[in-house]
Structures are given as C-alpha cells and as structure tokens.
Design a protein around this motif. Structure first.
Motif, mmCIF file in Angstrom:
data_model
loop_
_atom_site.group_PDB
_atom_site.id
_atom_site.type_symbol
_atom_site.label_atom_id
_atom_site.label_comp_id
_atom_site.label_asym_id
_atom_site.label_seq_id
_atom_site.Cartn_x
_atom_site.Cartn_y
_atom_site.Cartn_z
ATOM 1 N N GLN A 1 0.825 -1.205 0.000
ATOM 2 C CA GLN A 1 0.000 0.000 0.000
ATOM 3 C C GLN A 1 0.862 1.259 0.000
ATOM 4 O O GLN A 1 0.580 2.215 -0.734
ATOM 5 C CB GLN A 1 -0.928 -0.014 1.218
ATOM 6 N N ALA A 2 1.919 1.260 0.797
ATOM 7 C CA ALA A 2 2.792 2.428 0.868
ATOM 8 C C ALA A 2 3.517 2.654 -0.461
ATOM 9 O O ALA A 2 3.674 3.802 -0.904
ATOM 10 C CB ALA A 2 3.806 2.262 2.002
ATOM 11 N N ALA A 3 3.962 1.574 -1.098
ATOM 12 C CA ALA A 3 4.645 1.701 -2.392
ATOM 13 C C ALA A 3 3.694 2.255 -3.444
ATOM 14 O O ALA A 3 4.087 3.068 -4.293
ATOM 15 C CB ALA A 3 5.204 0.345 -2.829
ATOM 16 N N HIS A 4 2.442 1.833 -3.398
ATOM 17 C CA HIS A 4 1.453 2.339 -4.349
ATOM 18 C C HIS A 4 1.209 3.830 -4.139
ATOM 19 O O HIS A 4 1.215 4.613 -5.093
ATOM 20 C CB HIS A 4 0.147 1.559 -4.193
ATOM 21 N N VAL A 5 1.022 4.236 -2.907
ATOM 22 C CA VAL A 5 0.764 5.653 -2.610
ATOM 23 C C VAL A 5 1.946 6.515 -3.022
ATOM 24 O O VAL A 5 1.781 7.603 -3.597
ATOM 25 C CB VAL A 5 0.458 5.831 -1.102
ATOM 26 N N ALA A 6 3.159 6.046 -2.771
ATOM 27 C CA ALA A 6 4.351 6.835 -3.087
ATOM 28 C C ALA A 6 4.634 6.888 -4.581
ATOM 29 O O ALA A 6 5.122 7.905 -5.090
ATOM 30 C CB ALA A 6 5.560 6.254 -2.355
ATOM 31 N N GLY A 7 4.330 5.806 -5.286
ATOM 32 C CA GLY A 7 4.732 5.738 -6.689
ATOM 33 C C GLY A 7 3.688 6.153 -7.690
ATOM 34 O O GLY A 7 4.020 6.709 -8.748
ATOM 35 N N VAL A 8 2.423 5.897 -7.397
ATOM 36 C CA VAL A 8 1.349 6.171 -8.357
ATOM 37 C C VAL A 8 0.758 7.539 -8.035
ATOM 38 O O VAL A 8 -0.221 7.662 -7.289
ATOM 39 C CB VAL A 8 0.290 5.054 -8.326
ATOM 40 N N VAL A 9 1.374 8.557 -8.605
ATOM 41 C CA VAL A 9 1.035 9.952 -8.316
ATOM 42 C C VAL A 9 0.606 10.618 -9.614
ATOM 43 O O VAL A 9 1.332 10.579 -10.617
ATOM 44 C CB VAL A 9 2.244 10.692 -7.709
#
Length: 450
Positions: free
Chosen positions: A207-215
């Motif tokens: 979840q954290a990787a998604h929030v940080a990367g998919v901007v």
C-alpha cells in the motif's frame, strides 16, 4: 448489461479481424502532446479506422526503487492490482473474481506490471460509448484503489516463493541472476528477488509503495486509437481522477538512483550445473536510452550480433565453426545504463573455444567497426523492416510510450529511418569505442565441462 455484452461481442469480432492492420498509412505519424492541469503528460496518436483505444500509463516506480531488503516490492505492488478494489463512495468493493467478470462483460482488457524503470497500467477498450465509459471508470478504480487483500497476498507470496525455488533448477534463470550481479554490482538493476526479500514484504508495504509511486502529477499517459484530442484529454483526466490531485512541486523529489558503475577489470565466473548445453553470457554495462550514440549503437549491434543469421557473431561462431545453434548480442538501454550482452549455448566440451571466438569477434568489431558493405546491408534490413514496428495499434502504443518515457522528440518515428540512414562506419566505430571495453567484460559460464 446484456445489451452491453452484445455490443462488446460484436465489436470485438470486428476488431479482431483488423487489429493488426495498421491504420496510419501516412507519410508521417502525427504525435500530439500536452500537459494537464494535474501535471500529467499526455501523448496521443489518433487512429480512427478501428473503433478501439489503447492506453498505457507509466510512473517512475519500477524495481530500481525497491529497497535492497525488499526486492520485488514494485513488481508485487503492480501484480496485486488485479486482486481487488476497495469500496469507495457508492462503488462497492470488488474481489479478483468480480473484477475479472466485469472486464469480461465489457470485452475490455486492463493490466498492470513493473519493469526496472517504471510501473505501468494498460487499458484496451472499444470506443463504443456504452463500453468505453464503463471501462475507464473501472480502470480508474484499479489504478487508484487496489484493495491489497491480506489473504490473497499470503497466497500469492507463497506461489512466488515456490516459483523462485523452481527457477533455481533452470539454467537460464541461474545464469541470468549471476550475470546481472556481475554486471551491475550494487546498482538496483542487479538486485535479486529471493524468498527472503519476499518474506519481508507486507500488505502495508504494498500500500505504501502504491501511494508513493502512483502519483497523478508524475504520470505519462500514451494513447493510440479512435479518439480526438479533446476526448483523450477528458479520458486521461478520468483515468487519474481517483488519485490525489497534488502538485508535484509540493511533493518531495524522488530519490536519485545512482549511475551504473563501469567494470574495473575482466572477470570469468564458472557455475557448475548438470546441463546438456553450456550457457554463456558475456558483457558489461552499456548506455542510457537518452545517449546521443543510440542510432550508431543499434545499427552497429545489428551487424555485430543483432541481425540473426547475417551477423558477424553468427558467421564466425556458428557458420564457420559450428560451435552453436545460435549466438546474439544486444543492448538494453534504460533510464540508467542497461547491459550490453552476448549470449550463446554450446556443447560443454566446446565452451572454451566458443567463448574465445565470441570475445575476439567483439574485440575486433570495437577496434575496426563494420565494413561499408555490412553497414549498407544493415541499413537496408532495418529501414525495410521499420513498418513492422508500427503495423498495429499495440506496437504503435509501445513506441509512443517509449517516446513519452524517454522524452524523445515528437517526430522521432517520422525521422527514425533518416537517423538510421545517416549512420556512417566512422560513427559506429567511434560509438562502440566509447561504450564498450572488451578487455574488461564479465563472462559467466554455466554447465561447462571440467
């Protein structure tokens, strides 16, 4: 819903017959580019003959940004996108089965994946309004609201760990890992996903990787299909509409990924393996995609080992000496320097001779470059085959996404054959001399006779 299914079925039947007939039979390929208020960049090629739209959305969130102790994080973050979406507003949660059924009902396709450099989302849909509207809405949910169910992640992680164990029995996988480590060293391109790195990845990490990367503001959106610029602008905004609309200027900059370190000396690695054929990889770090030597290098490599049966490596190692059924060379340019690689398989007792000849061919080519006849033959083949690179909307989308990702000029495809045509023998010799150091290359040999 029954009417929608009928529309999808009829239109898919029509499109399947003509999907690989390229519709842009034009002297030029008009690429349109603009930046949305969100900061997302959109690239469009209008292709009106087939009622279909292909979309690719790329983010700088590939595996080169994985923490060393969690290699595989980017790939798993993307792979879990189709395992469910969470409830949002009036939209109910959907599990992986419901998602699959929803896409089947629409006759559309959605996918997600991660390479070393980027995390990508793709959509293919017919442009019938009854279908495209629903497909875009569903894709927007998957891009922004994957649920990352814990039980499914546990299942997928176990499946991947089992697949990793099985891969250690395959010679190509074993030598590939050793080669990447030898060429890239401590650079993220050389990281290896293992049972241990997967075990350290939790749902919270995904979840954290998604929030940080998919901007949204960092998205590169490429579209090919039967839509106008105005329609494409609306569709692009809708695809990103469920992501936080935050200006990139207000976000911390992405961490800088270090450059790939050049090799300091030659190295030969021998891996014992019970195999009928010895596997050989020879190479070094190559060059970035943005390098101005790109065209001399790809034309030169076609002559050296990229042109199949007409290449020097094939002529010297296979045709003259019968040491292999196939040998090739390739560059893999990326945001950082990808590898230059020579690959072959040979009989274990012939390994030393095959390696010696392959190394010598590379060394001679770097020192002397191609002959004028070799260069002309390579140009004829590359230019003559250019149409096959863009003969479907899918292939054209891949080229367009590459242009968008690497900030290539909008006339890149229009001038591709001209760039190839103007490459000279001197250009190739100079470019190979700058990029390759045969005396420092790594050689990895698996399964050779003692």
């Amino acid at each position: 819903m029954i009417a929608t299914k009928k529309i999808a079925a009829r239109a898919i039947a029509v499109c399947a017959a003509g999907l690989f007939v390229h519709t842009l039979a034009l002297a030029t390929i008009p690429v349109q580019h603009w930046t949305q208020t969100s900061g997302a960049q959109v690239y469009l090629v209008e292709s009106p003959a087939i009622p279909m739209l292909d979309v690719q959305i790329d983010f700088d969130a590939g595996s080169r940004r994985d923490p060393p102790e969690q290699v595989g994080l980017a790939s798993m973050t993307a792979d879990m996108v189709d395992k469910g979406v969470r409830a949002s507003g009036a939209a109910p949660a959907l599990d992986e089965n419901a998602l699959g059924e929803a896409w089947a009902d629409l006759g559309a396709q959605f996918g997600a994946g991660a390479t070393a450099d980027r995390m990508s989302f793709s959509l293919r849909s017919l442009t019938d309004p009854a279908l495209l509207d629903q497909a875009v809405a569903l894709a927007a949910r998957q891009i922004a609201e994957p649920s990352y169910p814990d039980a499914v992640w546990m299942r997928e992680r176990q499946r991947l760990q089992a697949a990793l164990k099985e891969s250690y029995t395959r010679p190509a996988s074993v030598i590939g890992r050793a080669y990447a480590k030898a060429v890239y060293g401590q650079h993220p391109y050389g990281y290896e996903m293992t049972d241990a790195t997967l075990a350290r990845i939790s749902v919270a990490d995904l979840q954290a990787a998604h929030v940080a990367g998919v901007v949204a503001c960092r998205a590169r959106i490429s579209m090919v299909g039967a839509v106008t610029r105005a329609q494409a602008d609306v569709l692009a905004a809708r695809l990103l509409s469920r992501l936080p609309q935050v200006p990139c200027a207000s976000l911390p900059p992405l961490p800088v990924v270090p450059e790939v370190a050049p090799l300091e000396k030659a190295q030969e690695i021998n891996i014992p393996f019970d195999s009928a054929q010895a596997h050989v990889l020879i190479g070094q770090p190559g060059f970035k995609r943005a390098d101005p030597d790109y065209f001399p290098l790809i034309v030169g490599n076609y002559i050296l080992g990229g042109g199949g049966f007409v290449s020097r490596l094939t002529n010297e190692v296979r045709e003259k000496r019968g040491l292999t059924y196939g040998v090739s060379s390739s560059f893999s340019p990326a945001l950082n320097a990808g590898s230059f690689t020579v690959g072959l398989q040979t009989r274990p007792d012939q390994t030393a001779q095959a390696v010696k000849i392959a190394r010598q061919v590379v060394s001679d080519f770097v020192a002397g470059g191609p002959t004028p006849a070799e260069l002309q033959a390579a140009k004829d083949n590359l230019i003559g085959g250019f149409a096959l690179r863009i003969d479907s909307n899918g292939k054209l989308l891949g080229n367009l996404a590459g242009m968008a990702w690497n900030d290539l000029p909008l006339d890149y495809l229009d001038t591709w054959t001209q760039q190839v045509q103007k490459v000279s023998v001197a250009d190739i010799k100079a470019a190979f001399g700058r990029k390759l150091q045969p005396e420092k290359m790594v050689t990895v040999i698996l399964g050779a006779a003692k």
